[in-house]
Scaffold this motif. Structure first.
Motif, PDB file in Angstrom:
ATOM      1  N   LEU A 247     -10.680 -22.752  -9.355  1.00 44.43           N
ATOM      2  CA  LEU A 247     -10.219 -23.332 -10.607  1.00 44.43           C
ATOM      3  C   LEU A 247     -10.238 -24.842 -10.500  1.00 44.43           C
ATOM      4  N   VAL A 248     -10.976 -25.494 -11.410  1.00 50.47           N
ATOM      5  CA  VAL A 248     -11.097 -26.950 -11.425  1.00 50.47           C
ATOM      6  C   VAL A 248     -10.513 -27.486 -12.720  1.00 50.47           C
ATOM      7  N   ASP A 249      -9.634 -28.459 -12.604  1.00 49.09           N
ATOM      8  CA  ASP A 249      -9.009 -29.099 -13.759  1.00 49.09           C
ATOM      9  C   ASP A 249      -9.948 -30.188 -14.271  1.00 49.09           C
ATOM     10  N   THR A 250     -10.613 -29.927 -15.405  1.00 45.34           N
ATOM     11  CA  THR A 250     -11.606 -30.889 -15.890  1.00 45.34           C
ATOM     12  C   THR A 250     -10.962 -32.088 -16.583  1.00 45.34           C
ATOM     13  N   ALA A 251      -9.640 -32.042 -16.799  1.00 43.94           N
ATOM     14  CA  ALA A 251      -8.960 -33.252 -17.265  1.00 43.94           C
ATOM     15  C   ALA A 251      -8.924 -34.290 -16.147  1.00 43.94           C
TER      16      ALA A 251
END
Length: 427
Positions: A247-251
Motif C-alpha cells: 500500500l502506497v500513499d500517493t498523497a
C-alpha cells in the motif's frame, strides 16, 4: 455461503491490514538479493527475460512466479516442489514473528517511494474498500489461481494506492530511519530497502489508520481477482481471506503512470494503416522514438491518438471520425470512459477496424516497455500500437463510479520487486 461472515464483510468500511511472518531469502544462501529478485510476473513478458533471470541465480524468484515446464499443470507442480525444497533447505525462511513491512524504492533520478506491505482482507468491489479500475482476462486469473493453490503462497505483492498522509505515513518515516532488514540494488538501478514493524503499538496505529482508508488497485488486477476466487474456495475464516499487498500513499509518494502498449501479431503496419484510412487522420513521422512520443502526447491533448510502428517509421493516427466512434463505442458508460484511448483502441480499432480478438495471445501481446514493443514488431513483421498514459485522477474517478477500464489500460509504478518478501499461507 457463510452468511454471518458475508454480513460482517459488507459492514466493513476500510482496509483491514494484518501482520504476517514474511518468507524471505537467506542472504547467506544466495549469490545476492538482487540476483534473486524479478519484476512482477506480467512484466517479464518475453522468454528471453525469463531465461536471463533464471541464469542470474539458480534461486531467482522467476522459477516460482513463471515456472517453465511442458504444460501449465506441470509448471505449477514444479513451482510448488521448488518452493517447498527451498524452504526445507533454508533458502527461504519465515521471519520469527509476524509483522508489517515498510518497503522503499529509490532510483538515481530523485524518485523515492515508500509503502507498507501486509496481508489485506480480500473484499468484493461492491464493498467499496478496494477499487479495481481494469477488466481482467479469465485465463490469466485461472493460471494465477492454479499457481497459488499449488504453492499455498502469495508469491508477490500487489500494488495498491490510497490517499492519507496520516498516522501510517508518519510511522513509515520513523521506521525508515532505522537499520533495514535488507538493502539491495537491482540491475535497473533501483535501490530496495525493507524494514519490519513488529512493535504492538506501531502495528495498532497503522491498522487503526488503515481501517478508515479506501484503496485503488494500481497493479495486480488479475492477482486480486485470484484472491477473490481462492477465498470463495475456502470456508471462512482461513488464511485465504487475506492477500499480500503493498500500500502506497500517493498523497505522500505520487506514482508514475505509464501506458501499456499492444503488439499485434500477423498484422503488418501497411495493412493496419490501409484499414484506418478515411477513419483516422494518418501522419508518417520519420523521427526518433522520443520525438514521436512527444507528437503522440500533443495529439492526445486534442483527440484519441496512437502511434503505429514496426516498419522502421512511426505513424501517428488521431482525430477519429465521430460517426465511427458513435457506431462502435458503447454509450452505456460515462463520457470519461467512452473517450479513453484504451476504449477507442479496443472497441473501435481492435473489434471493428482490425477485427483482432483482444484476449488471444496468438493475435495480441501487452508489453510495458516501449523500446521492446517497437523492436519486436520490427523483428516479427507485426504492428506495435503505442499508447499515451492516462492520468491517475481519471483512473480513480472512474473506479469510484464502479466503472472498469479496458484491460491493461495503465501501468503504475514503480512496481514492487518480486522476491523480497513472500507470504506462505501455512506459516
Amino acid at each position: 455461503m457463510n452468511t454471518a461472515g458475508h454480513s460482517e464483510a459488507t459492514e466493513r468500511r476500510g482496509l483491514e491490514l494484518t501482520p504476517f511472518r514474511g518468507l524471505r531469502y537467506d542472504p547467506d544462501r544466495v549469490g545476492s538479493l538482487a540476483a534473486v529478485t524479478s519484476p512482477p510476473y506480467d512484466v517479464v513478458v518475453r522468454p528471453d527475460g525469463v531465461h536471463h533471470l533464471q541464469s542470474a541465480d539458480p534461486h531467482n524468484i522467476v522459477r516460482l512466479i513463471l515456472p517453465q515446464a511442458g504444460t501449465p499443470s506441470a509448471g505449477t507442480e514444479q513451482a510448488a516442489d521448488t518452493l517447498h525444497r527451498w524452504q526445507a533447505e533454508g533458502i527461504l525462511a519465515a521471519d520469527p514473528e509476524p509483522g508489517l513491512y515498510v518497503y522503499e524504492q529509490q532510483d538515481g533520478n530523485g524518485l523515492l517511494q515508500r509503502g507498507v506491505i501486509g496481508a489485506l482482507r480480500v473484499s468484493e468491489p461492491s464493498e467499496g474498500v478496494v477499487l479495481p479500475h481494469e477488466e481482467v482476462m479469465p485465463p490469466v486469473v485461472a493460471d494465477r489461481a492454479a499457481l497459488m493453490r499449488a504453492t499455498s503462497a502469495n508469491l508477490e505483492p500487489l500494488l495498491l494506492t490510497y490517499r492519507g498522509n496520516g498516522t501510517t505515513a508518519e510511522i513509515i518515516e520513523t521506521v525508515a530511519a532505522r537499520p533495514p532488514l535488507l538493502a539491495t540494488t537491482t540491475e535497473d538501478g533501483f535501490r530496495h530497502r525493507l524494514w519490519s514493524i513488529t512493535d504492538p503499538d506501531e502495528l495498532a496505529l497503522v491498522q487503526s489508520d488503515m481501517a478508515h482508508r479506501q484503496a485503488l488497485i494500481a497493479d495486480g488486477h488479475h492477482r486480486w481477482a485470484t484472491y477473490l476466487r481462492l477465498r470463495a474456495e475456502h470456508p471462512s475464516p482461513s488464511p485465504w481471506d487475506y492477500g499480500l499487498v503493498l500500500l502506497v500513499d500517493t498523497a505522500r509518494y505520487p506514482l508514475r503512470v505509464r501506458a501499456i502498449h499492444r503488439l499485434l501479431h500477423g498484422l503488418p503496419v501497411a495493412e493496419a494503416l490501409e484499414h484506418v484510412k478515411g477513419l483516422f487522420r494518418v501522419r508518417r513521422l520519420d523521427v526518433p522514438l522520443a520525438a514521436a512520443q512527444q507528437a503522440l502526447a500533443d495529439a492526445a491533448c486534442e483527440s484519441n491518438a496512437f502511434l503505429l510502428a514496426g516498419d522502421g517509421a512511426f505513424h501517428l493516427i488521431d482525430r477519429p471520425d465521430p460517426d465511427l466512434l458513435a457506431r462502435t463505442v458503447p454509450d452505456d458508460r460515462p463520457a470519461a470512459w467512452r473517450t479513453l484511448d484504451a476504449t477507442v483502441l479496443h472497441a473501435t480499432l481492435l473489434d471493428h477496424v482490425w477485427r483482432i480478438p483482444e484476449d488471444s495471445p496468438a493475435h495480441i501481446a501487452y508489453i510495458h516497455d516501449t523500446v521492446a514493443t517497437v523492436a519486436k514488431a520490427e523483428r516479427d513483421g507485426g504492428t506495435a500500437v503505442l499508447m499515451h498514459p492516462v492520468r491517475e485522477e481519471v483512473v480513480r474517478d472512474l473506479a469510484r463510479q464502479g466503472v472498469t477500464m479496458p484491460r491493461k489500460s495503465t501501468s503504475f509504478g514503480p512496481k514492487p520487486a518480486s522476491g523480497l518478501v513472500l507470504r506462505a499461507l501455512d506459516v
